[in-house]
Design an enzyme around this catalytic site. Structure first.
Site, PDB file in Angstrom:
ATOM      1  N   CYS A 193      18.756   2.390   5.798  1.00 55.40           N
ATOM      2  CA  CYS A 193      17.321   2.511   5.687  1.00 55.40           C
ATOM      3  C   CYS A 193      16.863   3.783   6.360  1.00 55.40           C
ATOM      4  O   CYS A 193      17.665   4.572   6.837  1.00 55.40           O
ATOM      5  CB  CYS A 193      16.678   1.321   6.378  1.00 55.40           C
ATOM      6  SG  CYS A 193      17.411  -0.253   5.900  1.00 55.40           S
ATOM      7  N   ARG A 224      13.326   0.290   3.445  1.00 58.08           N
ATOM      8  CA  ARG A 224      14.500  -0.572   3.357  1.00 58.08           C
ATOM      9  C   ARG A 224      15.360  -0.331   2.123  1.00 58.08           C
ATOM     10  O   ARG A 224      14.861  -0.215   1.015  1.00 58.08           O
ATOM     11  CB  ARG A 224      14.060  -2.039   3.362  1.00 58.08           C
ATOM     12  CG  ARG A 224      15.258  -2.977   3.381  1.00 58.08           C
ATOM     13  CD  ARG A 224      14.842  -4.414   3.593  1.00 58.08           C
ATOM     14  NE  ARG A 224      16.038  -5.238   3.751  1.00 58.08           N
ATOM     15  CZ  ARG A 224      16.184  -6.445   3.235  1.00 58.08           C
ATOM     16  NH1 ARG A 224      15.214  -7.008   2.566  1.00 58.08           N
ATOM     17  NH2 ARG A 224      17.310  -7.107   3.416  1.00 58.08           N
ATOM     18  N   ASP A 239      21.725  -9.007   9.942  1.00 55.31           N
ATOM     19  CA  ASP A 239      22.263  -8.425  11.179  1.00 55.31           C
ATOM     20  C   ASP A 239      21.124  -7.893  12.059  1.00 55.31           C
ATOM     21  O   ASP A 239      21.268  -7.778  13.276  1.00 55.31           O
ATOM     22  CB  ASP A 239      23.290  -7.330  10.874  1.00 55.31           C
ATOM     23  CG  ASP A 239      22.798  -6.257   9.919  1.00 55.31           C
ATOM     24  OD1 ASP A 239      21.783  -6.484   9.233  1.00 55.31           O
ATOM     25  OD2 ASP A 239      23.436  -5.187   9.843  1.00 55.31           O
TER      26      ASP A 239
END
Lengths: 662, 95
Positions: free
Chosen positions: A2, A49, A99
């Site tokens: 990102c 993103r 994550d």
């Protein structure tokens, strides 16, 4: 993968959402799948993103349950599954499968020390609202980029410099010290960037902004003070077993993704081994991607095909001509955000486009093996030079240097006396802590002859090596020659050129994330303990790697002489058969009027070099490097400095040949 | 001899000096001044061989013969002198 950006108003004034939006919009290609922002008093935190893990639940900026912690994160934490299980045992509850949330909880649990628990490639910003603390961190090896600056009363940060320059307080000026570093070492040395007052967060560092103060802290260090010496058969067997497990696991956890993962193939040993291991792990078809060159001296497609046939991958290749490189070069510099002295990033840019066009977001790649497992010619070169320096009168020792560079025509016919001069072979030169890299830096420094008088006067009296020395460990001089050479490659060339200009920046230009199993920090730490003779046995490179995994790749690839990845340099920009530049921008930016107006280079000197390039007479490394360095600096000035408010696009009429399927 | 020096100097300037050449003295070392690299020295040898029709032996490609305008001029001078002697010897033999 990102893009992140944000700022904190140090005077406490509320953050302006329009400014935040302007900043993050500059990084759209890093994360085309969604944009998010969070504002909290003086803080603005934004995120673009590229969704790879937990596509439904991983939106960012992400908050912790009570809204006291917010994160904007670029990268991957590959051990997030194991780390999450540990944190759950400690009582943490998770809302998503990402994550990203694991970093937040790890921060909750361990504070700024959380980075020690992460195995991955990251650049993130955490806003700790209850402590009014901004916490920035970058991974150990510098895979993911992060820049910061203070302009006016605002602390700014972002994945790329262009996000910072979008802030109304920002000012883009050329940093001459960094320019000289590029024209010496090939790259600026963090915290310097080519932009004055803009800093790069060095790898393995965190940065904390708290109570109006900025605190930089190193959390990890590449350390060669404990190199192993026991290379007995029993010890070798133990090292082999450990390495086998580590590389397999490093590859396995790098296949964690909710989208398909492909692999780059160079035709060399490292990427072939990674592709072979990936194939074993996924137990299904693997897609691989490669570059072929028109110039047979640079092309490795024969070996790529060997690997494809042996592994049975679905392969796609892009053929790269000199003209293709010239066509995309301005766009490449827009992404590297620094001058480069070689064109090698351009084909990587074309390759990532192929990957994106085939619907892939993630590729495994083989970088890091040469640095940590003893692959580079510069290690051999240093070994040979030291060997020769010990017996300067030797007739046959210089032959080893000639044999090292069979692809360099100029090397073959040199007399020992000239080789000695070019390679700094003197009795006492071995004692110089930078012994291994002196020939490279020395020849590159010749490009500084093109600096204008003003630039020379500005730099005069300052130590060109100051930025380097500031980043050298205290006990460096006590390490062996081989360890020092490895450090100079792994701590400088790797993050500041290979993983950035040739890595993250040109891959993310097309929204592609590279993953590097050899850069798993467990492998890196293992390699610092490994006895040198298990890396390079006499002059046989990557001994342990070949012994451990050589049987996974075709014999032709295992036995081929090592070939560095190179692309045509000056030949990319000038067609010697017509004496003309391949694209108009080259003439425009190198014209005497333009060079004089920009003031960085000596217009007459540049003109002479251009004339030589038109005639096809540029043959030396330094002249090639100078021309590519000058042109890329001129592009950088054009794109970022002269037109700061509205960066122009050349809209280069580039048309790389269609991908080849087989 | 002076003529040879001037011709060599001009070749060096045209091919290896990009900035201001007025500071280049005839005794200045090319290596110390970073003017010539491994391809450069070979280019220079080819130029001298062609221009003066002499053959340079591998063992003669050493800095003591090639590392300044003066050294090259001296080297060419001695090669030409040797050549002249050789021609005379040959001519004497034939006659």
């Amino acid at each position: 993968m990102c893009g992140i950006a944000g700022f904190v108003n140090l005077d406490g004034l509320p953050a302006d959402p329009a400014v935040l939006e302007k900043m993050i919009r500059t990084l759209h290609y890093r994360g085309p799948d969604g944009t998010g922002a969070h504002l909290d008093g003086p803080l603005g935190l934004a995120h673009n993103r590229l969704s790879i893990i937990d596509i439904g639940g991983g939106h960012q900026p992400m908050e912790c349950d009570d809204g006291s912690l917010w994160i904007s994160f670029n990268g991957e934490i590959f051990n997030f599954v194991e780390l999450r299980a540990d944190l759950e045992k400690k009582g943490h509850r998770f809302r998503t499968h990402s994550d990203t949330e694991v970093i937040l909880k790890a921060y909750q649990q361990y504070g700024v020390e959380c980075v020690h628990y992460l195995n991955g490639q990251w650049a993130f910003a955490i806003w700790d609202a209850s402590n009014h603390r901004l916490f920035l961190s970058r991974d150990r090896l510098g895979v993911r980029p992060l820049f910061h600056a203070v302009f006016g009363n605002t602390f700014l940060f972002g994945s790329e410099v262009k996000a910072l320059l979008a802030h109304p307080e920002a000012d883009a000026k050329l940093n001459l010290e960094a320019l000289r570093q590029v024209f010496t070492f090939w790259f600026p040395i963090p915290p310097e960037t080519i932009f004055k007052n803009v800093h790069e967060l060095p790898p393995a560092h965190s940065l904390i902004v708290e109570n109006g103060k900025i605190h930089l802290q190193r959390y990890w260090q590449l350390d060669y003070s404990r190199v192993g010496t026991d290379a007995s058969p029993a010890a070798e067997k133990r090292y082999l077993e450990e390495f086998n497990e580590l590389l397999l696991d490093a590859t396995r956890i790098r296949l964690r993704a909710d989208v398909p993962v492909g692999a780059y193939l160079s035709g060399g040993l490292d990427s072939s081994i990674i592709a072979a291991l990936a194939k074993q792990c996924v137990q299904s078809s693997l897609c691989t991607f490669s570059i072929a060159f028109d110039d047979p001296a640079l092309d490795e497609s024969v070996y790529q095909r060997e690997v494809v046939n042996a592994l049975g991958t679905q392969h796609q290749m892009i053929r790269c001509s000199s003209s293709d490189i010239s066509a995309v070069f301005p766009d490449v510099i827009m992404h590297t955000e620094r001058p480069v002295i070689r064109t090698a990033p351009a084909p990587m840019y074309l390759l990532s486009k192929l990957v994106r066009d085939r619907g892939f977001k993630v590729v495994l790649t083989g970088e890091g093996s040469d640095e940590f497992l003893g692959g580079y010619d510069i290690y051999k070169e240093a070994k040979i030079r030291a060997f020769w320096a010990a017996q300067i009168g030797s007739e046959w020792r210089p032959n080893l240097l000639r044999r090292l560079y069979p692809y360099l025509a100029g090397m073959q016919k040199q007399s020992p006396a000239y080789l000695r001069a070019f390679f700094h072979v003197e009795h006492d030169s071995v004692a110089n802590p930078y012994f291994s890299h002196l020939p490279r830096w020395d020849v590159t420094s010749k490009t500084q002859a093109f600096f204008s008088q003003d630039v020379r006067s500005e730099l005069n009296g300052r130590d060109a090596y100051a930025g380097l020395k500031a980043n050298i460990p205290d006990d460096f001089a006590g390490w062996g020659t081989f360890a020092r050479a490895q450090y100079l490659e792994a701590a400088f060339l790797l993050p500041n050129y290979l993983l950035s200009s040739q890595g993250d920046r040109v891959a993310m230009a097309h929204s592609v994330e590279g993953r590097y199993p050899f850069l798993d920090y467990r492998i890196v730490e293992f390699s610092t303990r490994l006895p040198i003779c298990l890396k390079m046995k006499v002059l046989r490179e990557k001994y342990l790697l070949k012994k451990a995994f050589g049987d996974l790749v075709p014999a032709a690839v295992l036995q081929r002489p090592k070939q560095p990845y190179r692309a045509p340099d000056v030949a990319s920009f000038f067609d010697r058969s017509t004496g003309r530049a391949r694209h108009d921008y080259v003439d425009e930016l190198l014209s005497p009027d333009r060079v004089r107006a920009d003031g960085v280079f000596d217009a007459n000197a540049v003109q002479r070099l251009v004339n030589k390039a038109r005639a096809g007479n540029v043959t030396s490394f330094a002249e090639n490097a100078a021309l590519v360095g000058i042109l890329s600096t001129q592009i950088l000035i054009e794109k970022f400095i002269s037109h700061q408010q509205e960066p122009i696009s050349y809209g280069a009429n580039w048309a790389a040949s269609s991908p080849v399927h087989y | 001899m002076e003529q040879i020096g001037q011709r060599v100097r001009q070749f060096i300037i045209d091919n290896f000096v990009f900035g201001d050449a007025s500071h280049l003295a005839d005794e200045d070392s090319f290596l110390d001044n970073g003017l010539i690299d491994s391809m450069g020295i070979l280019t220079l040898v080819v130029f001298v061989e062609k221009t003066y029709d002499i053959a340079v032996q591998d063992e003669e490609i050493v800095p003591s013969n090639w590392d300044s305008v003066n050294r090259i001029a001296n080297f060419i001078g001695s090669k030409l002198a040797n050549k002249e002697t050789a021609v005379k010897v040959l001519a004497n033999k034939c006659l």
